[in-house]
Scaffold this active site. Sequence first.
Site, PDB file in Angstrom:
ATOM      1  N   LYS A 113       0.862  -1.182   0.000  1.00 25.35           N
ATOM      2  CA  LYS A 113       0.000   0.000   0.000  1.00 25.35           C
ATOM      3  C   LYS A 113       0.902   1.236   0.000  1.00 25.35           C
ATOM      4  O   LYS A 113       1.445   1.626   1.036  1.00 25.35           O
ATOM      5  CB  LYS A 113      -0.926  -0.008   1.215  1.00 25.35           C
ATOM      6  CG  LYS A 113      -1.971   1.090   1.183  1.00 25.35           C
ATOM      7  CD  LYS A 113      -2.949   0.938   2.347  1.00 25.35           C
ATOM      8  CE  LYS A 113      -4.042   1.991   2.260  1.00 25.35           C
ATOM      9  NZ  LYS A 113      -3.530   3.367   2.335  1.00 25.35           N
ATOM     10  N   CYS A 159     -25.102  21.715  27.520  1.00 22.38           N
ATOM     11  CA  CYS A 159     -24.502  21.948  26.204  1.00 22.38           C
ATOM     12  C   CYS A 159     -23.578  23.161  26.261  1.00 22.38           C
ATOM     13  O   CYS A 159     -23.995  24.229  26.734  1.00 22.38           O
ATOM     14  CB  CYS A 159     -25.596  22.161  25.163  1.00 22.38           C
ATOM     15  SG  CYS A 159     -24.964  22.625  23.531  1.00 22.38           S
TER      16      CYS A 159
END
Length: 652
Positions: free
Chosen positions: A109, A395
């Site tokens: 690869k 949040c």
Amino acid sequence: MNKRMNELVALLNRYATEYYTSDNPSVSDSEYDRLYRELVELETAYPEQVLADSPTHRVGGKVLDGFEKYSHQYPLYSLQDAFSCEELDAFDARVRKEVAHPTYICELKIDGLSISLTYEKGILVAGVTRGDGSIGENITENLKRVKDIPLTLPEELDITVRGECYMPRASFDQVNQARQENGEPEFANPRNAAAGTLRQLDTAVVAKRNLATFLYQEASPSTRDSQEKGLKYLEQLGFVVNPKRILAENIDEIWNFIQEVGQERENLPYDIDGVVIKVNDLASQEELGFTVKAPKWAVAYKFPAEEKEAQLLSVDWTVGRTGVVTPTANLTPVQLAGTTVSRATLHNVDYIAEKDIRKDDTVIVYKAGDIIPAVLRVVESKRVSEEKLDIPTNCPSCNSDLLHFEDEVALRCINPRCPAQIMEGLIHFASRDAMNITGLGPSIVEKLFAANLVKDVADIYRLQEEDFLLLEGVKEKSAAKLYQAIQASKENSAEKLLFGLGIRHVGSKVSQLLLQYFHSIENLSQADSEEVASIESLGGVIAKSLQTYFATEGSEILLRELKETGVNLDYKGQTVVADAALSGLTVVLTGKLERLKRSEAKSKLESLGAKVTGSISKKTDLVVVGADAGSKLQKAQELGIQVRDEAWLESL
């Protein structure tokens, strides 16, 4: 003069092949240079007689305006990764469910850039980057400066081949030395250097940097019956093919090859990051087929990534477009795979708990997939604090309560009006793989959002040039370009829009597959989930996600607003017609066609609903033959597969 020019071109190309491909030159550099200068003089005197495969095309001077988009006739899929012998065993087990006694081929690869080369009548007409697999960039002029890429083939073929373009380590060292002497920043690694070189607008720079290639696949339907034979055929055509490969019958043989390559890796003259394992027989590849993203007949084993120790300084929590809250570690800087890393993902809250990551810990950092810095584990022997990390309950963007669902590993904000989610959704919508609005990157989107000029994606198409001038740092020329880019994106094929909407589980490949079947987003919005789930490679999860999205009033309003602003909702690619003459049939083209180009024949078959493949298998329904069809015709007859000719295809 024409005869002498022909002789010189043939000689110089042969000598170049000996030097760059075979590493066995038969003439001295000075003799090559003498012949080359003679050819240059003749071409200067007789420019109308310059040949297409003249080596002078590889040097000198063209400054390009930019790179045009190019649609791949044959999509470039990514490969599924494997990181252990156990994952290779699982791959082998999946293959053996469909193929009784597979033979595998193992290839290196190469750590470079994927390229696609198209030849018409044996002449190089297009060299293209992988891009998103469907659309790349046309870098033909730059690839012509890569000395081991043939400008012409020994046969008048229409063929598309694939490979990797890379920078050898010796060239990398030379390039970086020159950059250092010129006071320019050095490239981090050969892959980055190759990428930067292929993006050069000055082709003379490309010619100087001595890039190289390894080709590994005929993308157009192959005339060979195995990957190994295909590689040998590419060599016959003059392409450079990596000689380091084996055929293997089982995972033990594959694993031994991987271990051998791993030991030799540092001594190679180029970078590799793994071994690609493919089913060798092309008919078996056809039987195994593809998922939406990758072939089922191949896997890429990736070598273990480089690891470094770093100290955890703090953790940032950010909200993505789907509401998932992701922790990112701030670290003492370390050098990793050629770059300085000071931030790394901690994935999710469950990962932090699983790895027992605490304040001020020393952690092991690596690059996941050689790209994304990530924390792997804690070095417990160096722990200095027992204090656990602070996990948010609200949040960080809108202060809404965060939820941690039982079947999920991450914290999630479910407030649909959360500013961070809206802004991330806008950034995603404008991104390259979605609507590809040039110039509308994160910083501009953030400024537009902060100025209350955009609240959803439809607002993007209501913007005028003067709106951009309200933003800090944006001048008239930039405003005009942004406006033009937004207008141009209205004409995109609808799969770009569908992906840009950010529907859960609907990525770019799924978007294209859906629009091939339903032809428009409006048709898709009316489809029932059973029809969606019945499409090959899709299923119930995607069908349910689409049904949930299109059932909301907000989605109906958004699509109507997008349509009213002139955004295209129709698919512009090759569609699949349910009741077409060849709908659902698997067809193989073989032999030399007399009147149609192979690409034209393939397009016609696909327009009639056929799936065109390169090898005959038990799943093949029909074979269209031209002259000199050879072994494929014989195999079709042996299997009792229906055979038709070019005249029959033209009559449809």
